[in-house]
Design a protein around this motif. Structure first.
Motif, PDB file in Angstrom:
ATOM      1  N   SER A 207      69.863  44.773  10.174  1.00  0.00           N
ATOM      2  CA  SER A 207      70.426  43.648  10.914  1.00  0.00           C
ATOM      3  C   SER A 207      70.583  42.468   9.968  1.00  0.00           C
ATOM      4  N   SER A 208      71.444  41.554  10.310  1.00  0.00           N
ATOM      5  CA  SER A 208      71.646  40.365   9.491  1.00  0.00           C
ATOM      6  C   SER A 208      70.385  39.505   9.494  1.00  0.00           C
ATOM      7  N   PRO A 209      69.849  39.155   8.316  1.00  0.00           N
ATOM      8  CA  PRO A 209      68.660  38.291   8.279  1.00  0.00           C
ATOM      9  C   PRO A 209      68.892  36.960   8.991  1.00  0.00           C
ATOM     10  N   ARG A 210      70.076  36.409   8.857  1.00  0.00           N
ATOM     11  CA  ARG A 210      70.377  35.137   9.515  1.00  0.00           C
ATOM     12  C   ARG A 210      70.323  35.284  11.035  1.00  0.00           C
ATOM     13  N   TRP A 211      70.872  36.386  11.560  1.00  0.00           N
ATOM     14  CA  TRP A 211      70.832  36.605  13.003  1.00  0.00           C
ATOM     15  C   TRP A 211      69.400  36.811  13.483  1.00  0.00           C
ATOM     16  N   LEU A 212      68.611  37.587  12.740  1.00  0.00           N
ATOM     17  CA  LEU A 212      67.216  37.803  13.105  1.00  0.00           C
ATOM     18  C   LEU A 212      66.452  36.487  13.137  1.00  0.00           C
ATOM     19  N   LEU A 213      66.698  35.656  12.149  1.00  0.00           N
ATOM     20  CA  LEU A 213      66.022  34.362  12.086  1.00  0.00           C
ATOM     21  C   LEU A 213      66.444  33.483  13.256  1.00  0.00           C
ATOM     22  N   GLU A 218      61.193  35.982  12.659  1.00  0.00           N
ATOM     23  CA  GLU A 218      61.080  35.503  11.284  1.00  0.00           C
ATOM     24  C   GLU A 218      60.525  36.561  10.340  1.00  0.00           C
ATOM     25  N   ASP A 219      59.477  37.266  10.746  1.00  0.00           N
ATOM     26  CA  ASP A 219      58.877  38.271   9.867  1.00  0.00           C
ATOM     27  C   ASP A 219      59.877  39.382   9.549  1.00  0.00           C
ATOM     28  N   GLU A 220      60.580  39.854  10.569  1.00  0.00           N
ATOM     29  CA  GLU A 220      61.580  40.909  10.362  1.00  0.00           C
ATOM     30  C   GLU A 220      62.725  40.407   9.499  1.00  0.00           C
ATOM     31  N   ALA A 221      63.102  39.145   9.698  1.00  0.00           N
ATOM     32  CA  ALA A 221      64.182  38.562   8.898  1.00  0.00           C
ATOM     33  C   ALA A 221      63.787  38.496   7.429  1.00  0.00           C
ATOM     34  N   PHE A 222      62.553  38.081   7.163  1.00  0.00           N
ATOM     35  CA  PHE A 222      62.110  37.964   5.770  1.00  0.00           C
ATOM     36  C   PHE A 222      62.008  39.330   5.099  1.00  0.00           C
ATOM     37  N   GLN A 223      61.467  40.312   5.804  1.00  0.00           N
ATOM     38  CA  GLN A 223      61.345  41.650   5.217  1.00  0.00           C
ATOM     39  C   GLN A 223      62.719  42.267   4.953  1.00  0.00           C
ATOM     40  N   THR A 224      63.668  42.016   5.847  1.00  0.00           N
ATOM     41  CA  THR A 224      65.031  42.514   5.638  1.00  0.00           C
ATOM     42  C   THR A 224      65.667  41.843   4.438  1.00  0.00           C
ATOM     43  N   LEU A 225      65.454  40.527   4.320  1.00  0.00           N
ATOM     44  CA  LEU A 225      65.997  39.792   3.183  1.00  0.00           C
ATOM     45  C   LEU A 225      65.391  40.282   1.877  1.00  0.00           C
ATOM     46  N   ARG A 226      64.107  40.589   1.877  1.00  0.00           N
ATOM     47  CA  ARG A 226      63.437  41.115   0.674  1.00  0.00           C
ATOM     48  C   ARG A 226      64.065  42.438   0.243  1.00  0.00           C
ATOM     49  N   ARG A 227      64.295  43.300   1.214  1.00  0.00           N
ATOM     50  CA  ARG A 227      64.850  44.615   0.876  1.00  0.00           C
ATOM     51  C   ARG A 227      66.274  44.498   0.335  1.00  0.00           C
ATOM     52  N   LEU A 228      67.029  43.560   0.874  1.00  0.00           N
ATOM     53  CA  LEU A 228      68.417  43.402   0.459  1.00  0.00           C
ATOM     54  C   LEU A 228      68.560  42.681  -0.880  1.00  0.00           C
ATOM     55  N   ARG A 242      63.022  31.042  -1.604  1.00  0.00           N
ATOM     56  CA  ARG A 242      63.834  29.835  -1.573  1.00  0.00           C
ATOM     57  C   ARG A 242      65.047  30.021  -0.661  1.00  0.00           C
ATOM     58  N   GLU A 243      65.673  31.184  -0.765  1.00  0.00           N
ATOM     59  CA  GLU A 243      66.835  31.466   0.078  1.00  0.00           C
ATOM     60  C   GLU A 243      66.440  31.540   1.548  1.00  0.00           C
ATOM     61  N   PHE A 244      65.270  32.119   1.833  1.00  0.00           N
ATOM     62  CA  PHE A 244      64.806  32.253   3.211  1.00  0.00           C
ATOM     63  C   PHE A 244      64.549  30.887   3.839  1.00  0.00           C
ATOM     64  N   TYR A 245      63.854  30.033   3.115  1.00  0.00           N
ATOM     65  CA  TYR A 245      63.545  28.711   3.660  1.00  0.00           C
ATOM     66  C   TYR A 245      64.801  27.840   3.779  1.00  0.00           C
ATOM     67  N   GLN A 246      65.734  28.028   2.862  1.00  0.00           N
ATOM     68  CA  GLN A 246      67.001  27.306   2.969  1.00  0.00           C
ATOM     69  C   GLN A 246      67.769  27.767   4.211  1.00  0.00           C
ATOM     70  N   MET A 247      67.777  29.077   4.455  1.00  0.00           N
ATOM     71  CA  MET A 247      68.433  29.630   5.634  1.00  0.00           C
ATOM     72  C   MET A 247      67.776  29.105   6.906  1.00  0.00           C
ATOM     73  N   LYS A 248      66.450  29.067   6.900  1.00  0.00           N
ATOM     74  CA  LYS A 248      65.703  28.589   8.058  1.00  0.00           C
ATOM     75  C   LYS A 248      66.005  27.117   8.331  1.00  0.00           C
ATOM     76  N   ALA A 249      66.024  26.315   7.264  1.00  0.00           N
ATOM     77  CA  ALA A 249      66.314  24.886   7.415  1.00  0.00           C
ATOM     78  C   ALA A 249      67.725  24.657   7.930  1.00  0.00           C
ATOM     79  N   GLN A 250      68.670  25.465   7.458  1.00  0.00           N
ATOM     80  CA  GLN A 250      70.055  25.328   7.897  1.00  0.00           C
ATOM     81  C   GLN A 250      70.197  25.644   9.384  1.00  0.00           C
ATOM     82  N   LEU A 251      69.514  26.695   9.846  1.00  0.00           N
ATOM     83  CA  LEU A 251      69.576  27.065  11.252  1.00  0.00           C
ATOM     84  C   LEU A 251      68.938  25.988  12.133  1.00  0.00           C
TER      85      LEU A 251
END
Length: 271
Positions: A207-213, A218-228, A242-251
């Protein structure tokens, strides 16, 4: 590993989902060879070029293209809702499923009404996939590699056009003077191959990490982002964090902006 590829899993996901792009371009262009098959006109009792009544045939040919375009407009319009509610992966599954239904109706048509309805339904799936595939590719790619990854959409669109041209050309010579419906039915039905492969394989796509977030997972989003986005050059995964927290802040910013807009009317009558 080339610098424009985070890891091969990411590249595999991007290329695999682009089967939808291939299916879309194939479905749009295969009608060009279909209306060039003599048996197609025979099957539906249509006048051929130069015969009396061809003006009616030409109108039907226009309708064959028009109803698919109309279906694509509706498919595109609903894609944003599908993707926001269920995510890009489910939106891909909806698009492929709808297109398969349309392909079955078109390739198995026994009259022109059935053919046109099938074209409309297939067009709905094409509109969906043409929109959602590059969106999904962008959301699972890193900012640095996003341009290269989304280009896979255009590459597979070209593959679909090429495939439709050669399959239609080859089938023309299968029964050049007979009444068999194979020369026009098979090329239309062949479009089920990339759609079925994509539909079955989509259950293994992340699934899209951004959509999951955005859904609070959040945990599933981060693990997906790590794998990708995991790379050997970043063993401590600082870039991913850094990318995860930036994505979170943007949302969070987008959510606050929408709430802020909701407190003000679009048009004020105050003087």
């Amino acid at each position: 590993m080339p610098r424009f590829i985070p890891n091969y899993y990411n590249l595999a996901c991007v290329i695999f989902v682009a089967l939808g792009s291939c299916a879309c371009s194939y479905g749009q262009s295969i009608i060009g060879s279909t209306i060039g098959q003599p048996s197609f006109y025979t099957s539906f009792n249509l006048a051929k070029q130069g015969e009396p009544g061809y003006s009616g045939t030409s109108k039907l040919i226009s309708a064959m293209n028009g109803v698919m375009t109309a279906g694509s407009i509706f498919g595109t319009a609903f894609t944003a809702w599908f993707a926001d509610k269920w995510g890009c992966r489910v939106a891909v599954q909806i698009g492929t499923s709808v297109m398969i239904v349309g392909i079955v109706l078109v390739s198995g048509s026994v009259n022109m009404a059935m053919f046109l309805i099938g074209r409309f339904i297939a067009g709905f799936g094409i509109g969906n996939l043409t929109t959602i595939v590059p969106l999904y590719q962008a959301e699972i790619s890193t900012p640095e590699q996003r341009g290269f990854m989304v280009c896979m959409h255009g590459v597979m669109v070209s593959v679909g056009y090429i495939g439709a041209s050669w399959i239609g050309f080859g089938c023309y010579f299968a029964y050049p003077f007979g009444d068999s419906t194979f020369p026009w039915r098979f090329p239309l039905a062949f479009n089920m191959v990339p759609n079925l492969v994509l539909l079955v394989g989509s259950f293994w796509l992340p699934s899209s990490p951004r959509w999951l977030l955005g859904k609070g997972r959040e945990d599933e989003a981060f693990q997906t982002l790590r794998r990708l986005h995991r790379t050997k050059d970043d063993p401590e995964e600082l870039h991913i964090r850094r990318e995860f927290y930036q994505m979170k802040a943007q949302l969070e910013y987008d959510k606050e902006s929408k709430q802020g807009l909701g407190r003000f009317p679009l048009f004020s009558t105050a003087q």
